[in-house]
Design a protein around this motif. Structure first.
Motif, PDB file in Angstrom:
ATOM      1  N   TRP A  15      75.847  62.837  92.713  1.00 54.89           N
ATOM      2  CA  TRP A  15      76.724  63.503  91.754  1.00 54.89           C
ATOM      3  C   TRP A  15      78.108  63.640  92.376  1.00 54.89           C
ATOM      4  CZ3 TRP A  15      73.116  68.033  89.878  1.00 54.89           C
ATOM      5  CH2 TRP A  15      71.992  67.470  89.256  1.00 54.89           C
ATOM      6  N   ILE A  16      79.116  63.259  91.624  1.00 52.45           N
ATOM      7  CA  ILE A  16      80.492  63.282  92.114  1.00 52.45           C
ATOM      8  C   ILE A  16      81.233  64.417  91.418  1.00 52.45           C
ATOM      9  CG2 ILE A  16      82.641  61.969  92.304  1.00 52.45           C
ATOM     10  CD1 ILE A  16      80.953  59.439  92.349  1.00 52.45           C
ATOM     11  N   GLU A  17      81.844  65.280  92.231  1.00 51.14           N
ATOM     12  CA  GLU A  17      82.589  66.419  91.694  1.00 51.14           C
ATOM     13  C   GLU A  17      83.954  66.503  92.362  1.00 51.14           C
ATOM     14  OE1 GLU A  17      82.688  68.580  89.383  1.00 51.14           O
ATOM     15  OE2 GLU A  17      80.818  68.007  88.442  1.00 51.14           O
ATOM     16  N   THR A  18      84.899  67.139  91.671  1.00 48.84           N
ATOM     17  CA  THR A  18      86.257  67.276  92.182  1.00 48.84           C
ATOM     18  C   THR A  18      86.575  68.744  92.466  1.00 48.84           C
ATOM     19  OG1 THR A  18      87.101  67.426  89.917  1.00 48.84           O
ATOM     20  CG2 THR A  18      87.087  65.251  90.949  1.00 48.84           C
ATOM     21  N   ASP A  19      87.549  68.941  93.326  1.00 50.00           N
ATOM     22  CA  ASP A  19      88.020  70.279  93.672  1.00 50.00           C
ATOM     23  C   ASP A  19      89.512  70.336  93.356  1.00 50.00           C
ATOM     24  OD1 ASP A  19      88.762  72.682  94.750  1.00 50.00           O
ATOM     25  OD2 ASP A  19      88.080  72.260  96.784  1.00 50.00           O
ATOM     26  N   THR A  20      89.875  71.164  92.386  1.00 47.56           N
ATOM     27  CA  THR A  20      91.283  71.307  91.992  1.00 47.56           C
ATOM     28  C   THR A  20      91.769  72.733  92.224  1.00 47.56           C
ATOM     29  OG1 THR A  20      90.580  71.702  89.707  1.00 47.56           O
ATOM     30  CG2 THR A  20      91.178  69.444  90.290  1.00 47.56           C
ATOM     31  N   ALA A  21      91.154  73.423  93.197  1.00 46.06           N
ATOM     32  CA  ALA A  21      91.530  74.812  93.463  1.00 46.06           C
ATOM     33  C   ALA A  21      92.967  74.915  93.960  1.00 46.06           C
ATOM     34  CB  ALA A  21      90.570  75.440  94.475  1.00 46.06           C
ATOM     35  N   ARG A  22      93.425  73.930  94.719  1.00 51.00           N
ATOM     36  CA  ARG A  22      94.806  73.951  95.203  1.00 51.00           C
ATOM     37  C   ARG A  22      95.712  73.335  94.146  1.00 51.00           C
ATOM     38  NH1 ARG A  22      94.578  71.080 100.919  1.00 51.00           N
ATOM     39  NH2 ARG A  22      96.840  71.130 100.594  1.00 51.00           N
ATOM     40  N   GLY A  38      98.166  71.169  92.175  1.00 53.09           N
ATOM     41  CA  GLY A  38      98.748  69.848  92.405  1.00 53.09           C
ATOM     42  C   GLY A  38      97.932  68.938  93.275  1.00 53.09           C
ATOM     43  N   ILE A  39      96.731  69.378  93.703  1.00 50.45           N
ATOM     44  CA  ILE A  39      95.877  68.572  94.590  1.00 50.45           C
ATOM     45  C   ILE A  39      94.512  68.412  93.943  1.00 50.45           C
ATOM     46  CG2 ILE A  39      94.730  68.446  96.835  1.00 50.45           C
ATOM     47  CD1 ILE A  39      97.684  68.049  97.075  1.00 50.45           C
ATOM     48  N   CYS A  40      93.997  67.210  93.948  1.00 52.92           N
ATOM     49  CA  CYS A  40      92.624  66.939  93.515  1.00 52.92           C
ATOM     50  C   CYS A  40      91.909  66.244  94.667  1.00 52.92           C
ATOM     51  CB  CYS A  40      92.607  66.059  92.261  1.00 52.92           C
ATOM     52  SG  CYS A  40      90.943  65.771  91.607  1.00 52.92           S
ATOM     53  N   ARG A  41      90.833  66.831  95.119  1.00 52.62           N
ATOM     54  CA  ARG A  41      90.109  66.282  96.271  1.00 52.62           C
ATOM     55  C   ARG A  41      88.611  66.334  96.008  1.00 52.62           C
ATOM     56  NH1 ARG A  41      90.938  71.152 100.734  1.00 52.62           N
ATOM     57  NH2 ARG A  41      90.075  72.822  99.450  1.00 52.62           N
ATOM     58  N   ALA A  75      89.252  57.875  90.691  1.00 51.04           N
ATOM     59  CA  ALA A  75      89.307  57.668  89.244  1.00 51.04           C
ATOM     60  C   ALA A  75      88.968  58.947  88.493  1.00 51.04           C
ATOM     61  CB  ALA A  75      88.350  56.541  88.848  1.00 51.04           C
ATOM     62  N   LEU A  76      88.001  59.725  89.004  1.00 56.68           N
ATOM     63  CA  LEU A  76      87.630  60.978  88.353  1.00 56.68           C
ATOM     64  C   LEU A  76      88.773  61.985  88.440  1.00 56.68           C
ATOM     65  CD1 LEU A  76      85.309  62.388  86.873  1.00 56.68           C
ATOM     66  CD2 LEU A  76      84.505  63.226  89.087  1.00 56.68           C
ATOM     67  N   CYS A  77      89.489  62.003  89.561  1.00 53.84           N
ATOM     68  CA  CYS A  77      90.639  62.896  89.699  1.00 53.84           C
ATOM     69  C   CYS A  77      91.740  62.517  88.712  1.00 53.84           C
ATOM     70  CB  CYS A  77      91.166  62.854  91.138  1.00 53.84           C
ATOM     71  SG  CYS A  77      90.370  64.053  92.238  1.00 53.84           S
ATOM     72  N   ARG A  78      91.930  61.225  88.502  1.00 51.56           N
ATOM     73  CA  ARG A  78      92.953  60.796  87.537  1.00 51.56           C
ATOM     74  C   ARG A  78      92.594  61.259  86.129  1.00 51.56           C
ATOM     75  NH1 ARG A  78      93.120  55.794  90.456  1.00 51.56           N
ATOM     76  NH2 ARG A  78      91.769  54.869  88.878  1.00 51.56           N
ATOM     77  N   GLN A  79      91.294  61.300  85.818  1.00 53.26           N
ATOM     78  CA  GLN A  79      90.863  61.755  84.496  1.00 53.26           C
ATOM     79  C   GLN A  79      91.029  63.267  84.349  1.00 53.26           C
ATOM     80  OE1 GLN A  79      87.182  58.670  84.719  1.00 53.26           O
ATOM     81  NE2 GLN A  79      86.840  60.482  83.488  1.00 53.26           N
ATOM     82  N   PRO A  96      95.426  64.610  85.790  1.00 58.92           N
ATOM     83  CA  PRO A  96      96.340  63.452  85.801  1.00 58.92           C
ATOM     84  C   PRO A  96      97.618  63.678  86.599  1.00 58.92           C
ATOM     85  CG  PRO A  96      95.560  63.924  83.567  1.00 58.92           C
ATOM     86  CD  PRO A  96      95.120  65.058  84.425  1.00 58.92           C
ATOM     87  N   GLY A  97      98.138  64.906  86.618  1.00 55.00           N
ATOM     88  CA  GLY A  97      99.391  65.148  87.325  1.00 55.00           C
ATOM     89  C   GLY A  97      99.224  65.515  88.783  1.00 55.00           C
ATOM     90  N   SER A  98      97.986  65.549  89.270  1.00 52.68           N
ATOM     91  CA  SER A  98      97.745  65.968  90.647  1.00 52.68           C
ATOM     92  C   SER A  98      97.736  64.783  91.599  1.00 52.68           C
ATOM     93  CB  SER A  98      96.410  66.714  90.749  1.00 52.68           C
ATOM     94  OG  SER A  98      96.433  67.889  89.979  1.00 52.68           O
ATOM     95  N   THR A  99      97.930  65.089  92.864  1.00 53.64           N
ATOM     96  CA  THR A  99      97.857  64.085  93.922  1.00 53.64           C
ATOM     97  C   THR A  99      96.428  64.011  94.438  1.00 53.64           C
ATOM     98  OG1 THR A  99     100.126  64.523  94.579  1.00 53.64           O
ATOM     99  CG2 THR A  99      98.729  63.426  96.195  1.00 53.64           C
ATOM    100  N   PHE A 100      95.899  62.803  94.558  1.00 55.32           N
ATOM    101  CA  PHE A 100      94.545  62.634  95.063  1.00 55.32           C
ATOM    102  C   PHE A 100      94.561  62.728  96.587  1.00 55.32           C
ATOM    103  CE2 PHE A 100      91.235  59.682  96.710  1.00 55.32           C
ATOM    104  CZ  PHE A 100      90.139  60.466  96.373  1.00 55.32           C
TER     105      PHE A 100
END
Length: 202
Positions: A71-78, A80-83, A131-135, A138-142
């Motif tokens: 399972w792939i998940e993202t962290d956008t707590a910060r 402008g950052i998606c990790r 790709a998931l971070c872009r979805q 969209p405005g965050s830096t990977f």
């Protein structure tokens, strides 16, 4: 006594060290060829979405098309950052070599960490994570963060503590909902909002 044969004086032919190293993979391939194809893991790695594109990865690591559904998940707590948010509890993959793979339950975490030893798996995870971070943002830096390779390296995310109002529902709201579901008439007390009256906490 007869003279020694010319063949007896000839030194035995030996493989040079470099040739011996090349012969080992060939021997391993020959031995693997003796195992039927359905009893060998195919090693396939491909996207297998869970809820949306790029949020799951299939890794066929066991015979018969079994393996892991990561399972792939993202962290956008910060801002402008998606990790990545690494989840080592992958599901068990079934039918991974066929047209309709499925997953169920949980696979041991050790298998998740073993799968990350393969560069192909890590590369696929990075591509899908980006790709998931872009979805999702969209405005965050990977920001790529390599996955944990052992249980000791895994750091679960720290989630905010829930306050008491987040955990407990107001009893009047529950009673009101129950009566509405059962088609029973509501009393004036059922219509009171929390904090309107003081009945010992109710």
């Amino acid at each position: 006594m007869p003279p020694p044969s010319p063949l007896a004086r000839r030194p035995r032919a030996t493989l040079p060290p470099a040739s011996r190293l090349l012969a080992l993979p060939l021997l391993a391939a020959l031995l693997a060829g003796c195992v039927p194809a359905d009893q060998r893991p195919s090693g396939r790695v491909y996207p297998l979405p869970r809820h949306q594109p790029n949020d799951g990865l299939a890794v066929v690591s066991r015979p018969g098309g079994e393996g892991l559904h990561i399972w792939i998940e993202t962290d956008t707590a910060r801002p402008g950052i998606c990790r990545p948010r690494w989840l080592p509890d992958a599901a068990r993959l079934s039918g991974g070599n066929g047209p309709h793979p499925t997953s169920f339950g949980l696979a041991p975490r050790e298998e998740f960490f073993q799968s990350l030893e393969r560069g192909r798996v890590r590369l696929a995870l990075r591509r899908q994570m980006e790709a998931l971070c872009r979805q999702r943002a969209p405005g965050s830096t990977f920001l790529w963060e390599p996955p944990p390779r052992t249980a000791a390296e895994h750091r679960p995310p720290v989630l905010p503590l829930l306050e008491e109002p987040d955990l407990l529902s107001d009893p009047r709201a529950i009673r009101r909902a129950e009566k509405q579901l059962l088609g029973l008439p509501l009393s004036p007390e059922d219509l009171e909002e929390p904090g309107a009256t003081d009945h010992g906490g109710w």
